[in-house]
Design a protein around this motif. Structure first.
Motif, PDB file in Angstrom:
ATOM      1  N   ALA A  40       0.833  -1.280   0.046  1.00  0.00           N
ATOM      2  CA  ALA A  40       0.021   0.019   0.071  1.00  0.00           C
ATOM      3  C   ALA A  40       0.763   1.210   0.109  1.00  0.00           C
ATOM      4  O   ALA A  40       0.231   2.504  -0.310  1.00  0.00           O
ATOM      5  CB  ALA A  40      -1.001   0.094   1.127  1.00  0.00           C
ATOM      6  N   GLY A  41       2.171   1.217   0.514  1.00  0.00           N
ATOM      7  CA  GLY A  41       3.001   2.417   0.395  1.00  0.00           C
ATOM      8  C   GLY A  41       3.387   2.672   1.988  1.00  0.00           C
ATOM      9  O   GLY A  41       4.159   3.909   1.904  1.00  0.00           O
ATOM     10  N   LYS A  42       3.336   1.923   3.033  1.00  0.00           N
ATOM     11  CA  LYS A  42       3.641   2.165   4.323  1.00  0.00           C
ATOM     12  C   LYS A  42       5.249   2.023   4.368  1.00  0.00           C
ATOM     13  O   LYS A  42       5.690   3.288   4.850  1.00  0.00           O
ATOM     14  CB  LYS A  42       3.037   1.338   5.316  1.00  0.00           C
ATOM     15  CG  LYS A  42       1.499   0.811   5.240  1.00  0.00           C
ATOM     16  CD  LYS A  42       1.126   0.186   6.388  1.00  0.00           C
ATOM     17  CE  LYS A  42       1.649  -1.486   6.165  1.00  0.00           C
ATOM     18  NZ  LYS A  42       1.178  -1.925   4.968  1.00  0.00           N
ATOM     19  N   SER A  43       5.669   1.112   4.152  1.00  0.00           N
ATOM     20  CA  SER A  43       7.406   1.133   4.370  1.00  0.00           C
ATOM     21  C   SER A  43       7.949   2.279   3.329  1.00  0.00           C
ATOM     22  O   SER A  43       9.017   2.938   3.718  1.00  0.00           O
ATOM     23  CB  SER A  43       7.907  -0.146   3.805  1.00  0.00           C
ATOM     24  OG  SER A  43       7.538  -1.075   4.763  1.00  0.00           O
ATOM     25  N   THR A  44       7.262   2.485   2.107  1.00  0.00           N
ATOM     26  CA  THR A  44       8.045   3.471   1.128  1.00  0.00           C
ATOM     27  C   THR A  44       7.754   4.595   1.993  1.00  0.00           C
ATOM     28  O   THR A  44       8.886   5.711   1.749  1.00  0.00           O
ATOM     29  CB  THR A  44       7.296   3.254  -0.253  1.00  0.00           C
ATOM     30  OG1 THR A  44       7.445   2.400  -0.695  1.00  0.00           O
ATOM     31  CG2 THR A  44       7.814   4.672  -1.079  1.00  0.00           C
ATOM     32  N   THR A  45       6.767   5.170   2.538  1.00  0.00           N
ATOM     33  CA  THR A  45       6.524   6.581   3.132  1.00  0.00           C
ATOM     34  C   THR A  45       7.522   6.699   4.154  1.00  0.00           C
ATOM     35  O   THR A  45       8.353   7.701   4.314  1.00  0.00           O
ATOM     36  CB  THR A  45       5.233   6.608   3.735  1.00  0.00           C
ATOM     37  OG1 THR A  45       4.194   6.542   2.744  1.00  0.00           O
ATOM     38  CG2 THR A  45       5.053   7.962   4.346  1.00  0.00           C
ATOM     39  N   ILE A  46       7.717   5.710   5.065  1.00  0.00           N
ATOM     40  CA  ILE A  46       8.764   5.775   6.305  1.00  0.00           C
ATOM     41  C   ILE A  46      10.182   5.736   5.437  1.00  0.00           C
ATOM     42  O   ILE A  46      10.936   6.288   6.096  1.00  0.00           O
ATOM     43  CB  ILE A  46       8.617   4.538   7.138  1.00  0.00           C
ATOM     44  CG1 ILE A  46       7.440   4.291   7.891  1.00  0.00           C
ATOM     45  CG2 ILE A  46       9.918   3.994   7.895  1.00  0.00           C
ATOM     46  CD1 ILE A  46       7.117   3.102   8.617  1.00  0.00           C
ATOM     47  N   LYS A  47      10.573   5.108   4.572  1.00  0.00           N
ATOM     48  CA  LYS A  47      11.788   5.326   3.951  1.00  0.00           C
ATOM     49  C   LYS A  47      12.191   6.747   3.560  1.00  0.00           C
ATOM     50  O   LYS A  47      13.314   7.204   3.638  1.00  0.00           O
ATOM     51  CB  LYS A  47      11.906   4.245   2.679  1.00  0.00           C
ATOM     52  CG  LYS A  47      12.130   2.984   3.084  1.00  0.00           C
ATOM     53  CD  LYS A  47      12.217   1.901   1.866  1.00  0.00           C
ATOM     54  CE  LYS A  47      12.393   0.381   2.491  1.00  0.00           C
ATOM     55  NZ  LYS A  47      12.390  -0.525   1.446  1.00  0.00           N
ATOM     56  N   MET A  48      11.100   7.126   2.766  1.00  0.00           N
ATOM     57  CA  MET A  48      11.137   8.751   2.671  1.00  0.00           C
ATOM     58  C   MET A  48      11.449   9.549   3.725  1.00  0.00           C
ATOM     59  O   MET A  48      12.272  10.490   3.795  1.00  0.00           O
ATOM     60  CB  MET A  48       9.952   9.185   1.709  1.00  0.00           C
ATOM     61  CG  MET A  48       9.970   8.627   0.267  1.00  0.00           C
ATOM     62  SD  MET A  48       8.878   9.550  -0.816  1.00  0.00           S
ATOM     63  CE  MET A  48       7.318   8.715  -0.226  1.00  0.00           C
ATOM     64  N   LEU A  49      10.773   9.330   4.903  1.00  0.00           N
ATOM     65  CA  LEU A  49      10.839  10.079   6.239  1.00  0.00           C
ATOM     66  C   LEU A  49      12.332   9.989   6.555  1.00  0.00           C
ATOM     67  O   LEU A  49      12.916  11.060   7.154  1.00  0.00           O
ATOM     68  CB  LEU A  49       9.741   9.415   7.168  1.00  0.00           C
ATOM     69  CG  LEU A  49       8.311   9.941   7.060  1.00  0.00           C
ATOM     70  CD1 LEU A  49       7.651   9.555   8.109  1.00  0.00           C
ATOM     71  CD2 LEU A  49       8.429  11.531   7.065  1.00  0.00           C
ATOM     72  N   LEU A  50      13.143   8.996   6.489  1.00  0.00           N
ATOM     73  CA  LEU A  50      14.288   8.659   7.055  1.00  0.00           C
ATOM     74  C   LEU A  50      15.241   9.266   5.815  1.00  0.00           C
ATOM     75  O   LEU A  50      16.470   8.630   6.208  1.00  0.00           O
ATOM     76  CB  LEU A  50      14.450   7.321   7.584  1.00  0.00           C
ATOM     77  CG  LEU A  50      13.523   6.866   8.760  1.00  0.00           C
ATOM     78  CD1 LEU A  50      13.337   5.351   8.572  1.00  0.00           C
ATOM     79  CD2 LEU A  50      13.882   7.453   9.942  1.00  0.00           C
ATOM     80  N   ASN A  51      14.962   9.543   4.826  1.00  0.00           N
ATOM     81  CA  ASN A  51      15.815   9.928   3.698  1.00  0.00           C
ATOM     82  C   ASN A  51      16.567   8.653   3.195  1.00  0.00           C
ATOM     83  O   ASN A  51      17.833   8.944   2.606  1.00  0.00           O
ATOM     84  CB  ASN A  51      16.605  10.948   4.089  1.00  0.00           C
ATOM     85  CG  ASN A  51      17.356  11.657   2.860  1.00  0.00           C
ATOM     86  OD1 ASN A  51      16.564  12.070   1.967  1.00  0.00           O
ATOM     87  ND2 ASN A  51      18.476  12.200   3.129  1.00  0.00           N
ATOM     88  N   PHE A  52      15.863   7.265   3.204  1.00  0.00           N
ATOM     89  CA  PHE A  52      16.659   6.333   2.585  1.00  0.00           C
ATOM     90  C   PHE A  52      16.396   6.424   1.102  1.00  0.00           C
ATOM     91  O   PHE A  52      17.129   5.830   0.288  1.00  0.00           O
ATOM     92  CB  PHE A  52      15.994   5.144   3.303  1.00  0.00           C
ATOM     93  CG  PHE A  52      16.551   4.854   4.833  1.00  0.00           C
ATOM     94  CD1 PHE A  52      17.314   5.535   5.323  1.00  0.00           C
ATOM     95  CD2 PHE A  52      15.807   3.891   5.468  1.00  0.00           C
ATOM     96  CE1 PHE A  52      17.587   5.180   6.549  1.00  0.00           C
ATOM     97  CE2 PHE A  52      15.859   3.790   6.810  1.00  0.00           C
ATOM     98  CZ  PHE A  52      16.884   4.341   7.660  1.00  0.00           C
TER      99      PHE A  52
END
Length: 291
Positions: A40-52
């Motif tokens: 759904a995009g959960k982990s992708t959103t978190i990776k953007m928050l952490l600048n991964f």
């Protein structure tokens, strides 16, 4: 005070749009749930928050700092627990904690010791020797030992036994009460309902709803058997299912209104129970499921 602010984040990989439009905020001292099906995009959103990974559009800040331009500063006060824990295989648990500690401005050895005892970690074992649960506990201690202002967790209870899950959430509640902001991505809707203050539902890279769980902590599900008449018609009630003489409703409102509606309806029988977050989840996501 808002600590995590996300405005219209997007992420695409060539032709694949992983996150289309994500906006929500997390307040100081809040445990905020982030739920949705796989992909759904959960982990992708978190990776953007952490600048991964870099966003393709939109903007996000943590404690007022830009997640791309000021990522180094953000990481100094943010704890992160990934869903899949990977550390250096041949380092011991103690070596990993010491290495993690050195990323911060101060030593947090005393806090690391407290958390290690809480989660029953064996300092002497090397990472590759650990079970999945102990690997997750190592990540938890490394993330929390530095007393972060913000904690981001991606499926943190995977691999943990029920006792350790309980200890983790007791610790997270204690941290939230002291003002720490917590973003929790989880498939476990029971733990989200029990421990979170608000929750964002994401599907196909878009936020469907952000819900205050305190306001809907106990919406009612009503199952009725009709003796005749029409349905219950009221702004606070929604028909979820209708088959033969049985109807299933969701009601949100005062008990006095509900009692009056039931009194006025020509019912053969009815049951009223508290609805779970899982049932609300299925109402949001189950519409596209094959019948």
């Amino acid at each position: 005070m808002v600590t995590i602010q996300i405005n219209h984040l997007k992420k695409n990989y060539r032709k694949h749009l992983a996150v289309e439009d994500v906006s929500f905020s997390v307040k100081e001292g809040e445990i905020f749930g982030f739920v949705g099906p796989n992909g759904a995009g959960k982990s992708t959103t978190i990776k953007m928050l952490l600048n991964f990974i870099f966003p393709s559009g939109g903007h996000a800040t943590i404690c007022g700092k830009d997640v791309v331009k000021e990522s180094d500063e953000i990481k100094r006060f943010t704890g992160y627990i990934p869903s899949d824990v990977r550390f250096y295989e041949h380092m011991t648990v103690r070596e990993l904690m010491n290495a993690s500690n050195r990323f911060y401005d101060h030593s947090y050895q005393e806090e690391a010791e407290r958390l290690s005892k809480l989660f029953e970690l064996d300092y002497t074992k090397k990472f590759y020797e650990l079970s999945m649960g102990n690997k997750k506990k190592t990540a938890i201690v490394c993330a929390l030992a530095a007393r972060p202002r913000v904690i981001i967790l991606d499926e943190p209870t995977n691999g943990l036994d029920p006792m350790m899950q309980k200890r983790l959430f007791t610790e997270l509640k204690r941290q939230a009460e002291s003002g720490v902001s917590i973003l929790l991505s989880s498939h476990n809707l029971g733990e989200v309902q029990e421990y979170c203050d608000r929750v964002a539902f994401i599907k196909n890279g878009k936020i469907l709803a952000v819900t205050d769980l305190k306001e809907i902590r106990h919406p009612h599900k009503i199952v009725t058997t009709w003796g005749g008449g029409q349905g219950i018609d009221h702004p606070n009630i929604k028909l979820l299912d209708h088959k033969d003489d049985k109807r299933v409703y969701r009601f949100q409102g005062g008990s006095d209104i509900l009692l009056q509606l039931l009194r006025d309806a020509n019912l053969e029988d009815f049951t009223v129970e508290n609805e779970s977050l899982e049932e609300q989840f299925m109402d949001l996501y189950g519409k596209d499921e094959p019948q």
